[in-house]
Design a protein around this motif. Structure first.
Motif, PDB file in Angstrom:
ATOM      1  N   ASP A 131      -7.542  -0.426   2.380  1.00 40.38           N
ATOM      2  CA  ASP A 131      -8.357   0.481   1.298  1.00 40.38           C
ATOM      3  C   ASP A 131      -6.927   0.873   0.275  1.00 40.38           C
ATOM      4  OD1 ASP A 131      -9.957   1.819  -0.517  1.00 40.38           O
ATOM      5  OD2 ASP A 131      -9.739   3.912   0.717  1.00 40.38           O
ATOM      6  N   LEU A 132      -7.273   0.823  -1.086  1.00 42.21           N
ATOM      7  CA  LEU A 132      -6.137   0.977  -2.163  1.00 42.21           C
ATOM      8  C   LEU A 132      -5.820   2.330  -1.909  1.00 42.21           C
ATOM      9  CD1 LEU A 132      -7.562  -1.096  -5.019  1.00 42.21           C
ATOM     10  CD2 LEU A 132      -5.684  -1.679  -3.843  1.00 42.21           C
ATOM     11  N   LYS A 133      -6.714   3.239  -1.611  1.00 47.09           N
ATOM     12  CA  LYS A 133      -6.300   4.749  -1.730  1.00 47.09           C
ATOM     13  C   LYS A 133      -5.678   5.074  -0.275  1.00 47.09           C
ATOM     14  CE  LYS A 133      -7.769   5.081  -5.869  1.00 47.09           C
ATOM     15  NZ  LYS A 133      -6.591   5.225  -7.055  1.00 47.09           N
ATOM     16  N   THR A 134      -5.443   4.275   0.406  1.00 48.54           N
ATOM     17  CA  THR A 134      -4.793   4.644   1.796  1.00 48.54           C
ATOM     18  C   THR A 134      -3.391   5.414   1.737  1.00 48.54           C
ATOM     19  OG1 THR A 134      -5.860   3.201   2.904  1.00 48.54           O
ATOM     20  CG2 THR A 134      -4.029   3.999   4.123  1.00 48.54           C
ATOM     21  N   PRO A 135      -3.069   6.404   1.927  1.00 45.80           N
ATOM     22  CA  PRO A 135      -1.785   7.131   1.960  1.00 45.80           C
ATOM     23  C   PRO A 135      -0.763   6.321   2.695  1.00 45.80           C
ATOM     24  CG  PRO A 135      -3.407   8.713   2.834  1.00 45.80           C
ATOM     25  CD  PRO A 135      -4.119   7.244   2.569  1.00 45.80           C
ATOM     26  N   LEU A 136       0.365   6.124   1.862  1.00 43.73           N
ATOM     27  CA  LEU A 136       1.563   5.344   2.703  1.00 43.73           C
ATOM     28  C   LEU A 136       2.579   6.375   3.030  1.00 43.73           C
ATOM     29  CD1 LEU A 136       1.636   2.156   0.831  1.00 43.73           C
ATOM     30  CD2 LEU A 136       0.268   2.550   2.938  1.00 43.73           C
ATOM     31  N   GLU A 137       3.203   6.269   4.279  1.00 41.97           N
ATOM     32  CA  GLU A 137       4.504   6.842   4.439  1.00 41.97           C
ATOM     33  C   GLU A 137       5.550   5.953   4.530  1.00 41.97           C
ATOM     34  OE1 GLU A 137       4.054   9.843   7.437  1.00 41.97           O
ATOM     35  OE2 GLU A 137       2.256  10.637   6.564  1.00 41.97           O
ATOM     36  N   LEU A 138       6.390   5.573   3.513  1.00 32.15           N
ATOM     37  CA  LEU A 138       7.348   4.606   3.777  1.00 32.15           C
ATOM     38  C   LEU A 138       8.616   5.028   3.804  1.00 32.15           C
ATOM     39  CD1 LEU A 138       5.963   2.215   0.691  1.00 32.15           C
ATOM     40  CD2 LEU A 138       5.451   1.840   3.120  1.00 32.15           C
ATOM     41  N   THR A 139       9.394   4.206   4.671  1.00 32.85           N
ATOM     42  CA  THR A 139      10.866   4.536   4.735  1.00 32.85           C
ATOM     43  C   THR A 139      11.774   3.363   4.343  1.00 32.85           C
ATOM     44  OG1 THR A 139      10.920   3.673   7.030  1.00 32.85           O
ATOM     45  CG2 THR A 139      10.312   6.194   6.837  1.00 32.85           C
ATOM     46  N   SER A 140      13.075   3.641   4.427  1.00 35.76           N
ATOM     47  CA  SER A 140      13.668   2.441   3.858  1.00 35.76           C
ATOM     48  C   SER A 140      13.668   1.249   5.222  1.00 35.76           C
ATOM     49  CB  SER A 140      15.331   2.871   3.797  1.00 35.76           C
ATOM     50  OG  SER A 140      15.809   3.349   4.689  1.00 35.76           O
ATOM     51  N   ASP A 141      13.308   1.601   6.130  1.00 36.77           N
ATOM     52  CA  ASP A 141      13.202   0.508   7.301  1.00 36.77           C
ATOM     53  C   ASP A 141      11.792  -0.137   7.132  1.00 36.77           C
ATOM     54  OD1 ASP A 141      15.738   1.233   8.144  1.00 36.77           O
ATOM     55  OD2 ASP A 141      14.976   2.792   9.558  1.00 36.77           O
ATOM     56  N   SER A 142      10.657   0.267   6.394  1.00 35.94           N
ATOM     57  CA  SER A 142       9.440  -0.080   6.559  1.00 35.94           C
ATOM     58  C   SER A 142       9.676  -1.689   5.959  1.00 35.94           C
ATOM     59  CB  SER A 142       8.528   0.627   5.491  1.00 35.94           C
ATOM     60  OG  SER A 142       8.371   1.876   5.773  1.00 35.94           O
ATOM     61  N   VAL A 186      -4.146  -8.307  -9.728  1.00 38.63           N
ATOM     62  CA  VAL A 186      -3.674  -8.096  -8.380  1.00 38.63           C
ATOM     63  C   VAL A 186      -4.672  -7.091  -7.685  1.00 38.63           C
ATOM     64  CG1 VAL A 186      -2.057  -5.858  -8.713  1.00 38.63           C
ATOM     65  CG2 VAL A 186      -1.651  -7.772  -6.915  1.00 38.63           C
ATOM     66  N   LEU A 187      -5.116  -6.121  -8.245  1.00 33.46           N
ATOM     67  CA  LEU A 187      -6.344  -5.353  -7.904  1.00 33.46           C
ATOM     68  C   LEU A 187      -7.514  -5.927  -7.421  1.00 33.46           C
ATOM     69  CD1 LEU A 187      -5.353  -2.069  -9.884  1.00 33.46           C
ATOM     70  CD2 LEU A 187      -4.717  -2.639  -7.779  1.00 33.46           C
ATOM     71  N   LEU A 188      -7.934  -6.717  -8.364  1.00 22.77           N
ATOM     72  CA  LEU A 188      -8.930  -7.629  -8.209  1.00 22.77           C
ATOM     73  C   LEU A 188      -8.887  -8.556  -6.979  1.00 22.77           C
ATOM     74  CD1 LEU A 188     -11.985  -8.342  -9.176  1.00 22.77           C
ATOM     75  CD2 LEU A 188     -10.805  -9.964 -10.636  1.00 22.77           C
ATOM     76  N   ALA A 189      -7.784  -9.203  -6.891  1.00 18.73           N
ATOM     77  CA  ALA A 189      -7.288 -10.194  -5.914  1.00 18.73           C
ATOM     78  C   ALA A 189      -7.363  -9.334  -4.429  1.00 18.73           C
ATOM     79  CB  ALA A 189      -5.962 -10.900  -6.158  1.00 18.73           C
ATOM     80  N   PHE A 190      -6.938  -8.091  -4.322  1.00 18.86           N
ATOM     81  CA  PHE A 190      -7.010  -7.417  -3.063  1.00 18.86           C
ATOM     82  C   PHE A 190      -8.370  -7.141  -2.621  1.00 18.86           C
ATOM     83  CE2 PHE A 190      -6.936  -3.765  -0.771  1.00 18.86           C
ATOM     84  CZ  PHE A 190      -6.114  -4.130   0.458  1.00 18.86           C
ATOM     85  N   LYS A 191      -9.111  -6.797  -3.490  1.00 19.18           N
ATOM     86  CA  LYS A 191     -10.548  -6.444  -3.574  1.00 19.18           C
ATOM     87  C   LYS A 191     -11.253  -7.496  -3.122  1.00 19.18           C
ATOM     88  CE  LYS A 191     -10.521  -2.573  -6.668  1.00 19.18           C
ATOM     89  NZ  LYS A 191     -11.181  -1.913  -7.867  1.00 19.18           N
ATOM     90  N   ASP A 192     -10.946  -8.670  -3.695  1.00 17.63           N
ATOM     91  CA  ASP A 192     -11.741  -9.892  -3.174  1.00 17.63           C
ATOM     92  C   ASP A 192     -11.193 -10.508  -1.867  1.00 17.63           C
ATOM     93  OD1 ASP A 192     -13.351  -9.706  -5.552  1.00 17.63           O
ATOM     94  OD2 ASP A 192     -12.210 -11.175  -6.691  1.00 17.63           O
ATOM     95  N   GLY A 193     -10.019  -9.983  -1.396  1.00 18.05           N
ATOM     96  CA  GLY A 193      -9.619 -10.311  -0.026  1.00 18.05           C
ATOM     97  C   GLY A 193      -8.672 -11.818  -0.240  1.00 18.05           C
TER      98      GLY A 193
END
Length: 137
Positions: free
Chosen positions: A111-122, A91-98
């Protein structure tokens, strides 16, 4: 954490909405992908280990399966279990390969390292990219 996943393939109109539960809140996209893969590998392996004792379908089960377009007894011939580490690497390789893109609340995450702020409504959308390939004979 309760989330809603949207699964989409380019070129198809149908968007599949899937309620999804993760053990802990992911801090970045990589943790989100790994959490989704762990959940799916566990479900896949559990289904492979189940024993189907009842050899017939009720009319309600036939009707329900007919809605999806395939009626079967649910028997699985391939009993091989999925390897979690290989699945995470894939899955990580597939994401990097687009091969797929991820949107969180209508914002693309690149980007894999992008911080996420998820809520239950996300709402998290996974869009599988389809590459056009054609040859002339």
């Amino acid at each position: 954490m309760e989330l809603t996943l949207q699964l989409k393939r380019l070129g198809k109109k149908k968007v599949k909405q899937v309620p999804f539960t993760l053990q802990e809140t992911p801090k970045n996209l990589e943790e989100l992908l790994i959490g989704c893969v762990k959940h799916q590998v566990e479900a896949f392996n559990k289904k492979r280990l189940e024993v189907n004792v009842i050899g017939f379908l009720s009319p309600a089960e036939i009707q329900e399966q007919a809605q999806s377009g395939k009626v079967d007894f649910g028997e699985i011939n391939n009993k091989d279990l999925a390897n979690l580490e290989k699945a995470i690497d894939n899955v990580l390789l597939a994401f990097k390969d687009g091969l797929f893109v991820v949107f969180v609340d209508d914002d693309e995450i690149t980007d894999l390292k992008t911080p996420l702020e998820l809520t239950s409504d996300s709402v998290i959308a996974f869009i599988r990219m389809t590459f056009l390939v054609g040859t002339y004979w």
